[in-house]
Enzyme design. Structure first.
Site, PDB file in Angstrom:
ATOM      1  N   HIS A 557       0.913  -1.223   0.071  1.00  0.00           N
ATOM      2  CA  HIS A 557       0.097  -0.084  -0.077  1.00  0.00           C
ATOM      3  C   HIS A 557       0.903   1.316   0.105  1.00  0.00           C
ATOM      4  O   HIS A 557       0.621   2.052   0.783  1.00  0.00           O
ATOM      5  CB  HIS A 557      -1.024  -0.093   1.240  1.00  0.00           C
ATOM      6  N   HIS A 561       0.617   1.751  -5.611  1.00  0.00           N
ATOM      7  CA  HIS A 561      -0.464   1.269  -5.579  1.00  0.00           C
ATOM      8  C   HIS A 561      -1.614   2.515  -5.745  1.00  0.00           C
ATOM      9  O   HIS A 561      -2.627   2.456  -6.252  1.00  0.00           O
ATOM     10  CB  HIS A 561      -0.816   0.527  -4.163  1.00  0.00           C
ATOM     11  N   HIS A 597      -6.555   7.902  -1.848  1.00  0.00           N
ATOM     12  CA  HIS A 597      -7.344   6.797  -1.007  1.00  0.00           C
ATOM     13  C   HIS A 597      -6.592   6.107  -0.124  1.00  0.00           C
ATOM     14  O   HIS A 597      -7.401   5.387   0.640  1.00  0.00           O
ATOM     15  CB  HIS A 597      -8.062   5.963  -2.369  1.00  0.00           C
ATOM     16  N   ASP A 598      -5.449   5.844  -0.526  1.00  0.00           N
ATOM     17  CA  ASP A 598      -4.635   4.889   0.855  1.00  0.00           C
ATOM     18  C   ASP A 598      -3.389   5.763   1.265  1.00  0.00           C
ATOM     19  O   ASP A 598      -2.579   5.031   1.685  1.00  0.00           O
ATOM     20  CB  ASP A 598      -4.355   3.489   0.162  1.00  0.00           C
ATOM     21  N   ASP A 718      -9.562  -0.394  -6.640  1.00  0.00           N
ATOM     22  CA  ASP A 718      -8.730  -0.823  -5.577  1.00  0.00           C
ATOM     23  C   ASP A 718      -8.400  -2.193  -5.685  1.00  0.00           C
ATOM     24  O   ASP A 718      -7.101  -2.604  -5.414  1.00  0.00           O
ATOM     25  CB  ASP A 718      -9.378  -0.702  -4.397  1.00  0.00           C
TER      26      ASP A 718
END
Length: 856
Positions: A557, A561, A597-598, A718
């Site tokens: 992550h 990614h 998002h991460d 994702d």
């Protein structure tokens, strides 16, 4: 027939009743004035006694004045002016009784009232008062004894003080003074000076004085009772509202004070007030004690509180009521701060006394700032300061009130009212420790955010890796025009085809992290949002670079990614034709959500955050990491140099933030199963439209359905690594598994728990089987439905199926090997058993039985 003078005189002497009646009727002041011939009325005081009619008229006029005027000073002024005329006194004065600091005093209210005076000339302004303590002067003696005094010669009176004469240049010869009482309490003292038509005031003057002062007494009593009623009403309101607000906020002392002070401000009757909070520390830190013990510094010799603490104000809260209302909080105020520089708060904290100063300019004990404190021109005139004491009788602060609104100094009633307020504040300050801890935690959080921003934000040298303005243009990006930056970026960026950013099979394995940043910038240009929404190009570069730095260097992550998810979102919108349902602004927000998002992922999942009692789990109740990623993204966007939304209008900004909220939270797989059925219904609904254009028009206007589709798009993005070509997917799967195993190691060592098989390093060989199960249980539905929804997305589903076959083959191979190992193990066990049986025969044991023969 005429009468001689002697006969008339004899008749009048013999008939006194007739004489009184006749002269009372014919010798009224009006008849005498008319006889004078000059048209000027004769002053009533030219007669020794007033006739009953005139006296009644005068008294009626006084009553009428009292009824028509609510102003005490105006009514008493008229009474004093009439008394001067009747008593033939040179002047009269009114002294009001009050108490300050527990000491009674008399202050001039109406001074030197003469028959021809105007009220404005005799009314004493608060800053010009002459104040008499009760042990000075005849007026003080009258207030003490509560009796009338007639001083026929001041030189022979031991109570006379020439203080006022020296101030005014007036010479006092004789005095007639009386107290105005309200029950047993002195309200005021009225004084007449210097008899004009005699050596001194007579007993008859005393009678007239008292007669007329009955009306003055009534008026002053009404005024005094009205004032007391007003004070008690204010006090009751202060007690009620301050108690309400104090117990409404029990943890944040600033909010407590703000609510209490703001609510009761109208009842405090002052221009400004400040509260100084004292440091409650009783023991010094070791580094402060060492210099004293080593003899390098003198021990503290300054003032201390009654319980022995050094007087240190760690915070001053200044509440401004004059002009524009405001509240100022000054942490760790310097000693020369205007609220502390006079030394009054320190003295109050040291002694615990209530201090009421009527004239700060003339005060000799404390030095207040003489000039204006601010641009408004506000000047300190009078001050009331008192300690704030908690239930342990410790002084925890000092409240200081400045300038009573009517200009008069604070009196006993003000002291009672303010003290009532500080008592409630004293109890509320019991929570200062809690507040202090909260404040420190808040400060630590701000410092931590600043540190994070410093390490994450793209600096001046890093931006040159993408925008080499120093090399090409010889200046910093901030000094360049947008057109210059656009030309430079066009040369630097890789373009859409070099790395296949429009393709579903895009792979980051051959790209450096810096090249991924450039590809991210390229996607914004391909969407056409840079020019349309006026994104400053330097800000865009800084934002992408900062987002890449915001991702931690963990196994899976990480920034790679994050970019892959954004690239898949970009591809779904463009190549997958889903952009037809969304505006440019919405596509802008969706790609940005994919990038963020991460961000700041820790390499562990939500369940681990809860098991380990991570602060994030306490901060966010659900979707723990997703909400943290969202907050981190918003945190970066709140920085002006990184805010790519800075030129959007308010409605546009609210919309993109709303979409980011939905998109990032939607990446929580726990929510995925809740939205599957809704998405499937939308896909089924699309099949009912024969005309694609009609369906696009319909869905474009359906906000809720668009948000559901967007949320499912985020899930597809994702999980998109599972749809990459096998040579890419197999490598990425090992990265995902390695990160899971790292979490499993933490669960085993830190939490002392057995991890689930997916995160158990000891079961790494089961990865293919787990991958097949993950594809069947989670992934297949997403890409199958999207391929039904838009056939352009079919390549993702096809590669998913192909990857499943590969993982299935590996899983079957593993199962076959496992089965072979089990068979070999069983055979080995059988051989061992047989060998053991043969050994027993050789040693004389029983022979094994045979099913085909018998040994005799």
């Amino acid at each position: 027939m005429s009468l001689s003078e002697e006969q008339v005189q004899h008749f009048l002497d013999q008939n006194p009743d007739f004489t009184d009646q006749y002269f009372g009727k014919t010798l009224s002041p009006e008849h005498v004035a008319g006889a004078c011939g000059d048209g000027q009325p004769t002053d009533c005081a030219s007669f020794r006694e007033l006739c009953q009619v005139e006296e009644s008229a005068a008294l009626f006029e006084l009553v009428q004045d009292m009824q028509e005027s609510v102003n005490m000073e105006r009514v008493v002024f008229k009474i004093l002016r009439r008394l001067c005329t009747i008593l033939r006194a040179d002047r009269c004065s009114l002294f009001m009784y009050r108490q300050r600091n527990g000491v009674a005093e008399l202050a001039t209210r109406l001074f030197s009232v003469q028959p021809g005076s105007a009220l404005e000339d005799c009314l004493v302004p608060p800053d010009s008062e002459i104040v008499f303590p009760l042990d000075i002067g005849v007026v003080g003696h009258v207030a003490q004894t509560k009796k009338m005094v007639n001083v026929q010669d001041v030189t022979e009176c031991p109570h006379f003080s020439p203080f006022a004469d020296e101030l005014t240049g007036y010479e006092t010869r004789n005095i007639l003074a009386t107290p105005i009482m309200n029950g047993k309490d002195v309200v005021a003292v009225i004084m007449a000076l210097n008899k004009l038509d005699g050596p001194c005031f007579t007993s008859e003057d005393e009678d007239v004085f008292l007669k007329y002062l009955n009306f003055g007494t009534l008026n002053l009593k009404i005024y005094h009772l009205s004032y007391l009623h007003n004070c008690e009403t204010r006090r009751g309101q202060v007690l009620l509202w301050s108690a309400n607000k104090v117990f409404e906020e029990l943890t944040d002392i600033e909010r407590q004070f703000h609510k209490a002070f703001y609510t009761v401000r109208a009842y405090l009757n002052c221009d400004r007030y400040s509260v100084g909070l004292l440091d409650m520390t009783k023991e010094k830190e070791f580094f402060d004690v060492w210099p004293v013990l080593m003899g390098e510094a003198q021990p503290y010799s300054g003032p201390r509180t009654p319980d022995g603490r050094e007087i240190v104000f760690y915070k001053v809260i200044d509440y401004i009521l004059h002009g524009k209302e405001d509240i100022k909080v000054i942490p760790s105020p310097p000693a020369d701060h205007w609220a502390l520089a006079s030394g009054l708060p320190t003295y109050v904290a040291e002694s615990g006394f209530i201090c009421n100063i009527m004239n700060t300019a003339a005060d000799e004990m404390f030095t207040f700032q003489e000039g204006p404190l601010d641009d408004s021109g506000w000047v300190i005139k009078n001050v009331l300061s008192m300690p704030i004491v908690n239930k342990k009788e410790e002084i925890v602060g000092v409240a200081t009130f400045y300038n009573r609104k009517d200009g008069k100094p604070f009196d006993e009633q003000d002291e009672v009212l303010m003290e009532s307020l500080t008592q409630f504040l004293g109890w509320s300050v019991l929570n200062t420790d809690t507040y202090d801890k909260m404040n420190k935690l808040e400060n630590r959080k701000d410092i931590a955010q600043d540190m994070v921003l410093y390490h994450v934000r793209c600096d001046k040298d890093e931006i040159q890796l993408i925008l080499p303005t120093r090399e090409r243009l010889g200046k910093e990006p901030a000094d360049c025009e947008e057109d210059e930056l656009g030309i430079l970026l066009k040369e630097v960026l890789p373009g859409p085809s070099k790395f296949d950013i429009y393709e579903f099979h895009f792979s980051d394995l051959e790209c450096t992290e810096l090249e991924l940043v450039k590809c991210g910038i390229q996607m914004y240009y391909e969407l056409g949002v840079v020019r349309k929404f006026q994104i400053p190009q330097e800000v865009l570069v800084r934002f992408l670079f900062s987002v890449s730095k915001g991702y931690r260097r963990i196994t899976y992550h990480n920034w790679r990614h994050g970019f892959n998810v954004a690239q898949t979102m970009f591809t779904l919108l463009t190549t997958g034709k889903l952009k037809s349902y969304y505006t440019d602004l919405e596509a802008f927000a969706m790609v940005t959500a994919g990038l963020c998002h991460d961000i700041d992922h820790r390499g562990t999942n939500n369940l681990y955050q809860m098991k380990s009692q991570n602060p994030l789990a306490k901060l966010h109740g659900s979707s723990i990491l997703e909400r943290h990623h969202l907050e981190f993204g918003k945190f970066l966007l709140s920085e002006e140099t990184l805010n790519i939304y800075q030129n959007l209008n308010r409605r546009q900004h609210e919309h993109v933030i709303h979409l980011m909220d939905i998109a990032i939270i939607a990446t929580d797989l726990a929510l995925y199963f809740k939205k599957r059925t809704m998405f499937q219904k939308i896909v089924d609904e699309s099949k009912n439209y024969e005309d694609r254009k009609s369906w696009v028009e319909y869905l474009s206007l359906e906000t809720t359905r668009k948000e559901i589709v967007m949320a499912m798009m985020m899930t597809a993005c994702d999980l998109s690594a599972i749809t990459k070509p096998w040579e890419v997917q197999s490598k990425v799967a090992l990265l995902v598994a390695a990160e899971f195993w790292e979490q499993g190691d933490l669960e085993r060592t830190v939490l002392d728990q057995q991890p689930i098989p997916m995160m158990d390093r000891n079961k790494a060989a089961e990865l293919p089987k787990l991958q097949v199960g993950f594809i069947d249980f989670v992934c297949t539905f997403v890409y199958k439905e999207f391929s039904r929804f838009h056939e352009e997305i079919l390549p993702m589903f096809d590669r998913l199926q192909n990857n499943r076959k590969e993982w299935k083959a590996l899983a079957d191979e593993y199962e076959a090997k496992l089965k072979a190992l089990e068979e070999e193990k069983q055979q080995q066990e059988d051989r061992t058993t047989a060998k053991k049986a043969g050994t027993e025969i050789c040693n004389g044991g029983p022979a094994p039985k045979s099913s085909t023969c018998c040994i005799l």
